[in-house]
Design a protein around this motif. Structure first.
Motif, short mmCIF file in Angstrom:
data_model
loop_
_atom_site.label_atom_id
_atom_site.label_comp_id
_atom_site.label_asym_id
_atom_site.label_seq_id
_atom_site.Cartn_x
_atom_site.Cartn_y
_atom_site.Cartn_z
N SER A 65 0.91 -1.11 0.23
CA SER A 65 0.16 -0.05 -0.01
C SER A 65 0.98 1.04 -0.06
O SER A 65 1.64 1.48 0.97
N VAL A 66 0.80 2.16 -1.05
CA VAL A 66 1.53 3.31 -1.18
C VAL A 66 0.53 4.55 -1.15
O VAL A 66 -0.29 4.88 -2.14
N PRO A 67 0.44 5.36 0.13
CA PRO A 67 -0.60 6.08 0.17
C PRO A 67 -0.45 7.53 -0.52
O PRO A 67 -1.36 8.23 -0.70
N VAL A 68 0.91 7.63 -0.86
CA VAL A 68 1.32 8.90 -1.68
C VAL A 68 2.37 8.74 -2.52
O VAL A 68 3.49 8.07 -2.20
N ILE A 69 2.00 8.49 -3.76
CA ILE A 69 3.00 7.98 -4.73
C ILE A 69 2.79 9.32 -6.13
O ILE A 69 1.80 9.57 -6.28
N SER A 70 3.98 9.43 -6.59
CA SER A 70 4.42 10.43 -7.45
C SER A 70 4.55 9.62 -8.97
O SER A 70 5.47 8.92 -8.89
N VAL A 71 4.17 10.01 -9.92
CA VAL A 71 4.07 9.06 -11.06
C VAL A 71 4.79 9.80 -12.31
O VAL A 71 4.23 10.94 -12.91
N GLY A 72 5.84 9.18 -12.97
CA GLY A 72 6.72 9.82 -14.06
C GLY A 72 6.43 8.79 -15.13
O GLY A 72 5.61 7.88 -15.20
N SER A 73 7.20 9.16 -15.98
CA SER A 73 7.18 8.15 -17.32
C SER A 73 8.60 7.43 -17.54
O SER A 73 9.51 7.81 -16.85
N ALA A 74 8.73 6.41 -18.52
CA ALA A 74 9.93 5.86 -18.68
C ALA A 74 9.94 5.43 -20.12
O ALA A 74 8.78 5.24 -20.77
N SER A 75 10.96 4.86 -20.62
CA SER A 75 11.32 4.10 -21.83
C SER A 75 12.31 3.02 -21.43
O SER A 75 13.62 3.64 -21.55
N HIS A 76 12.27 1.87 -21.19
CA HIS A 76 13.14 0.88 -20.99
C HIS A 76 12.79 -0.40 -21.51
O HIS A 76 11.52 -0.64 -21.87
N THR A 77 13.67 -1.20 -21.22
CA THR A 77 13.75 -2.61 -21.99
C THR A 77 14.14 -3.87 -20.90
O THR A 77 15.15 -3.51 -20.45
N LEU A 78 13.65 -4.80 -21.08
CA LEU A 78 14.12 -5.79 -20.02
C LEU A 78 14.92 -6.74 -21.06
O LEU A 78 14.60 -7.20 -22.06
N THR A 79 16.18 -7.27 -20.70
CA THR A 79 16.90 -8.29 -21.29
C THR A 79 17.13 -9.53 -20.39
O THR A 79 17.54 -9.36 -19.32
N ALA A 80 17.30 -10.65 -20.94
CA ALA A 80 17.52 -11.82 -20.37
C ALA A 80 18.09 -12.94 -21.40
O ALA A 80 18.00 -12.62 -22.52
N ASN A 81 18.51 -13.74 -20.94
CA ASN A 81 18.93 -15.08 -21.59
C ASN A 81 17.79 -15.66 -22.60
O ASN A 81 17.09 -16.01 -21.84
N ALA A 82 17.72 -15.59 -24.01
CA ALA A 82 16.73 -16.15 -24.75
C ALA A 82 16.45 -17.89 -24.54
O ALA A 82 15.37 -18.10 -24.62
#
Length: 269
Positions: free
Chosen positions: A218-235
């Motif tokens: 539970s997060v009573p006060v949260i401020s939200v921004g944006s992102a551009s990201h990628t997850l990489t892992a062993n295929a």
């Protein structure tokens, strides 16, 4: 209550044809977290529930799409993925670093976490989002051990490298290396929150050999921004097989959030 995350998933459901869920460089500064001191692994005895208090946190959230069949195959039958019967289902990738993590009344320390899970139909109709936990990594030994004591497959990875650099743009690189399994990286750019704060409740579920474990943050006060990201892992590894290759982006939702405090309540049934 803050609903951006949930609304994004509802949008995914509608797109799938399913019903909605119920209820400047000169100014650059940086900090880096990694290579925390190793702690001796000790078994932890806990009751059927415990709480964790977090403070001074940053967080990235990404929601992408994976094969529904592949996701459901990793989840016990009592949990139903969102979009069941459709070809794809949402996958949530969360990273977080907090200046303070206090587990069940123990002295606080800083630490990082990475969680990966499939969005599911809410088992108890609570929370703004419900996810089944596929992988959970924590640099805090007590957090990992307390979760494992209740049957959650939580991994203690003291060397999680959480590198958030403020600038124009800001960047975030999170690396989970051995002993984490599977290893992974989340990397990209982020934009600090500009919107008025809201609140949020996220439920993460797990199923030990018997019963279930609910991890409700539970997060009573949260401020939200944006992102551009990628997850990489062993295929070739289990995460790569789930995402269908060596990387996945997050077309459904990308956020970079900050919050001063949050409470995690863990309950075993």
């Amino acid at each position: 209550m803050f609903k951006t995350y949930a609304l994004a998933v509802v949008g995914t459901l509608l797109w799938m044809g399913c019903g909605p869920l119920p209820a400047d460089e000169s100014a650059k500064s940086s900090w880096r977290v990694g290579s925390a001191g190793l702690e001796q692994e000790q078994p932890t005895e806990v009751s059927s529930s415990f709480a964790v208090e977090f403070a001074g946190c940053v967080e990235s959230i990404g929601v992408g799409l994976v094969s529904t069949a592949a996701a459901q195959a990793l989840i016990p039958s009592q949990f139903v993925v969102v979009g069941a019967g459709e070809p794809v289902t949402p996958l949530v990738v969360r990273t977080a670093h907090c200046d303070s993590i206090a587990v069940n009344g123990y002295a606080p320390r800083s630490g990082s976490m990475v969680q990966i899970g499939a969005v599911i139909v809410p088992p108890d109709f609570t929370g703004d989002i419900n996810n089944y936990t596929l992988w959970y990594y924590a640099s805090d030994a007590k957090l990992a051990h307390h979760l494992r004591a209740l049957g959650v497959n939580a991994q203690h990875v003291p060397t999680i490298d959480y590198d958030y650099v403020q600038g124009s743009p800001s960047s975030l690189v999170v690396d989970v290396s051995v002993p984490g399994n599977p290893t992974l990286s989340v990397a990209g750019t982020v934009v600090e929150p500009q919107n008025p704060p809201g609140s949020f409740v996220a439920n993460w579920w797990a199923a030990p050999s018997t019963g279930s474990v609910k991890m409700s943050i539970s997060v009573p006060v949260i401020s939200v921004g944006s992102a551009s990201h990628t997850l990489t892992a062993n295929a070739a590894g289990p995460l790569g097989q789930l995402i269908g290759g060596s990387s996945i982006g997050f077309p459904i939702l990308e956020q970079f959030n900050t919050y001063p405090a949050a409470t995690l309540q863990v309950t075993s049934n």
